[in-house]
Motif scaffolding. Structure first.
Motif, PDB file in Angstrom:
ATOM      1  N   VAL A 307     128.871  79.790 -13.247  1.00 48.69           N
ATOM      2  CA  VAL A 307     129.390  78.867 -14.258  1.00 48.69           C
ATOM      3  C   VAL A 307     128.334  78.705 -15.355  1.00 48.69           C
ATOM      4  O   VAL A 307     127.297  78.069 -15.152  1.00 48.69           O
ATOM      5  CB  VAL A 307     129.731  77.490 -13.652  1.00 48.69           C
ATOM      6  N   GLY A 308     128.617  79.284 -16.503  1.00 47.20           N
ATOM      7  CA  GLY A 308     127.716  79.136 -17.636  1.00 47.20           C
ATOM      8  C   GLY A 308     128.020  77.865 -18.414  1.00 47.20           C
ATOM      9  O   GLY A 308     129.120  77.316 -18.341  1.00 47.20           O
ATOM     10  N   VAL A 309     127.032  77.430 -19.185  1.00 46.52           N
ATOM     11  CA  VAL A 309     127.175  76.220 -20.002  1.00 46.52           C
ATOM     12  C   VAL A 309     127.390  76.625 -21.457  1.00 46.52           C
ATOM     13  O   VAL A 309     126.635  77.448 -21.981  1.00 46.52           O
ATOM     14  CB  VAL A 309     125.928  75.331 -19.871  1.00 46.52           C
ATOM     15  N   PRO A 310     128.397  76.080 -22.130  1.00 42.24           N
ATOM     16  CA  PRO A 310     128.574  76.366 -23.556  1.00 42.24           C
ATOM     17  C   PRO A 310     127.339  75.931 -24.347  1.00 42.24           C
ATOM     18  O   PRO A 310     126.768  74.868 -24.081  1.00 42.24           O
ATOM     19  CB  PRO A 310     129.802  75.535 -23.940  1.00 42.24           C
ATOM     20  N   ASN A 311     126.952  76.729 -25.307  1.00 46.19           N
ATOM     21  CA  ASN A 311     125.788  76.384 -26.115  1.00 46.19           C
ATOM     22  C   ASN A 311     126.099  75.267 -27.090  1.00 46.19           C
ATOM     23  O   ASN A 311     127.164  75.238 -27.716  1.00 46.19           O
ATOM     24  CB  ASN A 311     125.287  77.602 -26.900  1.00 46.19           C
ATOM     25  N   GLY A 312     125.163  74.337 -27.203  1.00 47.60           N
ATOM     26  CA  GLY A 312     125.230  73.321 -28.238  1.00 47.60           C
ATOM     27  C   GLY A 312     126.092  72.132 -27.932  1.00 47.60           C
ATOM     28  O   GLY A 312     126.585  71.462 -28.854  1.00 47.60           O
ATOM     29  N   LEU A 313     126.275  71.818 -26.674  1.00 47.47           N
ATOM     30  CA  LEU A 313     126.983  70.588 -26.328  1.00 47.47           C
ATOM     31  C   LEU A 313     126.096  69.382 -26.634  1.00 47.47           C
ATOM     32  O   LEU A 313     124.871  69.475 -26.632  1.00 47.47           O
ATOM     33  CB  LEU A 313     127.338  70.582 -24.839  1.00 47.47           C
ATOM     34  N   THR A 314     126.724  68.260 -26.885  1.00 48.54           N
ATOM     35  CA  THR A 314     125.938  67.027 -26.957  1.00 48.54           C
ATOM     36  C   THR A 314     125.367  66.754 -25.567  1.00 48.54           C
ATOM     37  O   THR A 314     125.861  67.269 -24.556  1.00 48.54           O
ATOM     38  CB  THR A 314     126.802  65.840 -27.393  1.00 48.54           C
ATOM     39  N   THR A 315     124.338  65.934 -25.514  1.00 51.90           N
ATOM     40  CA  THR A 315     123.722  65.640 -24.223  1.00 51.90           C
ATOM     41  C   THR A 315     124.727  65.037 -23.254  1.00 51.90           C
ATOM     42  O   THR A 315     124.767  65.405 -22.073  1.00 51.90           O
ATOM     43  CB  THR A 315     122.522  64.703 -24.416  1.00 51.90           C
ATOM     44  N   SER A 316     125.561  64.136 -23.735  1.00 50.03           N
ATOM     45  CA  SER A 316     126.542  63.500 -22.840  1.00 50.03           C
ATOM     46  C   SER A 316     127.568  64.501 -22.340  1.00 50.03           C
ATOM     47  O   SER A 316     127.934  64.486 -21.153  1.00 50.03           O
ATOM     48  CB  SER A 316     127.234  62.331 -23.551  1.00 50.03           C
ATOM     49  N   ASP A 317     128.042  65.386 -23.221  1.00 49.88           N
ATOM     50  CA  ASP A 317     129.019  66.386 -22.788  1.00 49.88           C
ATOM     51  C   ASP A 317     128.400  67.374 -21.805  1.00 49.88           C
ATOM     52  O   ASP A 317     129.054  67.806 -20.846  1.00 49.88           O
ATOM     53  CB  ASP A 317     129.575  67.140 -23.997  1.00 49.88           C
ATOM     54  N   ALA A 318     127.152  67.753 -22.055  1.00 49.64           N
ATOM     55  CA  ALA A 318     126.475  68.669 -21.134  1.00 49.64           C
ATOM     56  C   ALA A 318     126.267  68.005 -19.778  1.00 49.64           C
ATOM     57  O   ALA A 318     126.512  68.615 -18.723  1.00 49.64           O
ATOM     58  CB  ALA A 318     125.140  69.113 -21.726  1.00 49.64           C
ATOM     59  N   ASN A 319     125.820  66.763 -19.793  1.00 48.23           N
ATOM     60  CA  ASN A 319     125.593  66.048 -18.538  1.00 48.23           C
ATOM     61  C   ASN A 319     126.872  65.921 -17.714  1.00 48.23           C
ATOM     62  O   ASN A 319     126.842  65.938 -16.473  1.00 48.23           O
ATOM     63  CB  ASN A 319     125.028  64.657 -18.806  1.00 48.23           C
ATOM     64  N   SER A 320     127.989  65.800 -18.417  1.00 43.08           N
ATOM     65  CA  SER A 320     129.252  65.603 -17.706  1.00 43.08           C
ATOM     66  C   SER A 320     129.664  66.829 -16.890  1.00 43.08           C
ATOM     67  O   SER A 320     130.493  66.725 -15.973  1.00 43.08           O
ATOM     68  CB  SER A 320     130.363  65.252 -18.703  1.00 43.08           C
ATOM     69  N   LEU A 321     129.091  67.992 -17.203  1.00 42.20           N
ATOM     70  CA  LEU A 321     129.406  69.199 -16.437  1.00 42.20           C
ATOM     71  C   LEU A 321     128.816  69.144 -15.032  1.00 42.20           C
ATOM     72  O   LEU A 321     129.350  69.773 -14.112  1.00 42.20           O
ATOM     73  CB  LEU A 321     128.885  70.445 -17.161  1.00 42.20           C
ATOM     74  N   GLY A 322     127.707  68.431 -14.899  1.00 44.48           N
ATOM     75  CA  GLY A 322     127.087  68.274 -13.587  1.00 44.48           C
ATOM     76  C   GLY A 322     125.998  69.293 -13.329  1.00 44.48           C
ATOM     77  O   GLY A 322     126.233  70.504 -13.440  1.00 44.48           O
ATOM     78  N   LEU A 323     124.817  68.811 -12.980  1.00 42.56           N
ATOM     79  CA  LEU A 323     123.695  69.706 -12.711  1.00 42.56           C
ATOM     80  C   LEU A 323     123.999  70.651 -11.555  1.00 42.56           C
ATOM     81  O   LEU A 323     123.602  71.824 -11.573  1.00 42.56           O
ATOM     82  CB  LEU A 323     122.436  68.888 -12.402  1.00 42.56           C
TER      83      LEU A 323
END
Length: 486
Positions: A307-323
């Motif tokens: 599962v890759g992470v989209p580049n350039g998410l806001t911190t809150s949106d990135a955090n919501s994906l889950g570490l």
């Protein structure tokens, strides 16, 4: 035009000269050199220690956070950020890229220069030749990232506290000349060197690295100066001395902590980075066997896909994906002893393929392209012939002679995974893969195409700084450099 740059005195451990030296009268310079001595510095440095130190410092900068996984790897969408995502959104400042600048000038190049001086004193030309190759590589990194940089006058603190900036065209030309000089010095039958942590003191391999760097520069300038590019390609190919196997890759192999890989060091205490969704999606679409090497499965055992992470998410949106629900880079890259790769056999084959596609040589572009991909697969332990054949025979992988930049650009981007600065340069030059800007990028649809100069250049050398950017273009993330013509 003259610039003040941050240079250490030409001895190991000496102090960094302050930008205030710009104000000093020329009659004071000898005294300044005398009094700015570090009492803890080694008085009788040895070239082997300086060589190892320069290689280590250069590798740390190239493979480290500021130049690599907090900047160039984000821009080229190899990695992404899961926490504190400002850099992934292109929110950079005047200190974001300073490590590449200050460490290279104040430490790496200084150690190289002293090593070369000692090589001359000891009548060992091989130290001098290796020094020229390392200088060429370090200056290539600087100019690829920033454009115009101090080159011809860098490191001349005894005669001037200033250093003029050379244009990128001049720097590349100087690098090619310097590599030619290196080749006149490097003699496998000459006096042996010690302390080499890249090639284990093998001068024949250093000659191959020198020619391979020349080939890299030749293609880097192919759109800007095709005449010089063609002459250089033909000169290099006729030499018969190029990196010719993965065993000859130019790389710095790290040891255990504290001399460990910068990526491993970062992940030992932090958890900010993930592999980019762009890479994961591309490798899945190609059924690429390098995916398990480049990415780790998420820590959440219920998730069985990468599962890759989209580049350039806001911190809150990135955090919501889950570490625990997203993929870190693969364990290969997280090992303490993972190498910092300077140049590979795969890259050399891609360069040769492109040279043929541009009619700069008479070699077979398609065959070299396939060999380049194979070399990259082999580099990561993928050697099964049927698996490699199946990969190469996919329609989406086969070489397209009508658009060599697309074929080479896409596959080279994959093969350069982890080599952020080199991937950044080649993405700008080949314009492939065609990336979409960061999701919540600061600049809308625009993706950065250079590093900005450290803010110290403005505060300590304002007049000269303004003159430099007036010649090259605005000092922002979007001023195209000389080599980037498309």
């Amino acid at each position: 035009m003259k610039y003040s740059i941050y240079q250490r005195l030409l001895r190991p451990g000496a102090l960094l000269i302050s930008g205030l030296l710009v104000l000093a009268a020329s009659s004071c310079k000898k005294e300044l050199v005398r009094i700015n001595k570090n009492p803890n510095a080694v008085e009788n440095p040895q070239p082997d220690y300086l060589l190892g130190a320069a290689e280590k410092t250069g590798a740390d900068v190239y493979w480290g956070q500021s130049s690599n996984f907090a900047s160039s790897q984000l821009i080229t969408q190899q990695w992404a950020m899961i926490q504190y995502t400002d850099p992934d959104r292109y929110i950079f400042n005047g200190s974001s890229f300073s490590t590449l600048w200050t460490t290279t000038y104040s430490s790496t190049l200084t150690d190289i220069k002293v090593m070369m001086q000692l090589g001359v004193k000891q009548q060992n030309n091989n130290y001098v030749g290796v020094g020229h190759v390392l200088r060429a590589w370090n200056f290539q990194l600087l100019t690829d990232a920033f454009g115009a940089v101090p080159y011809s006058e860098a490191g001349q603190i005894e005669t001037s506290s200033l250093a003029s900036y050379d244009s990128q065209q001049e720097v590349y030309s100087g690098i090619l000349n310097e590599l030619d000089t290196a080749l006149t010095q490097l003699d496998p039958n000459g006096t042996a060197i010690e302390g080499d942590l890249i090639y284990g003191n093998n001068i024949s391999d250093w000659r191959k690295f020198a020619n391979s760097l020349k080939l890299r520069i030749a293609l880097r300038i192919a759109d800007a100066d095709p005449t010089l590019a063609k002459a250089t390609v033909q000169q290099v190919l006729s030499s018969g001395e190029l990196i010719a196997s993965n065993s000859q890759n130019a790389q710095f192999v790290y040891k255990a902590s504290p001399n460990w890989n910068p990526v491993a060091a970062n992940f030992s205490t932090r958890n900010d980075y993930r592999i980019s969704k762009t890479v994961v999606d591309q490798l899945y679409s190609l059924n690429d066997p390098r995916l398990p090497v480049f990415a780790s499965l998420p820590d959440n055992n219920a998730i069985t896909k990468y599962v890759g992470v989209p580049n350039g998410l806001t911190t809150s949106d990135a955090n919501s994906l889950g570490l625990a629900n997203t993929s870190k880079p693969g364990s290969y890259f997280l090992q303490d002893t993972a190498p910092a790769i300077l140049q590979t056999y795969s890259e050399v084959l891609f360069l040769r393929a492109e040279a043929a596609a541009r009619n700069l040589s008479s070699e077979d572009a398609a065959a070299l392209y396939q060999s380049a991909i194979t070399a990259s697969l082999n580099q990561y332990g993928i050697t099964d012939a049927s698996q490699i054949s199946s990969y190469l025979n996919q329609a989406s992988v086969k070489y397209d002679a009508s658009n060599f930049k697309k074929s080479i650009g896409n596959q080279k981007w994959i093969s350069l995974f982890g080599e952020g600065l080199e991937a950044f340069a080649e993405w700008r030059r080949l314009d492939y893969p065609q990336l979409t800007a960061a999701v919540s990028g600061k600049y809308g649809d625009d993706i950065p195409v250079r590093f900005i100069y450290p803010s110290t250049e403005q505060t300590l050398n304002g007049k000269a700084y303004k003159a430099a950017v007036a010649e090259q273009g605005t000092d922002d993330l979007f001023t195209k450099l000389w080599f980037d013509k498309n």
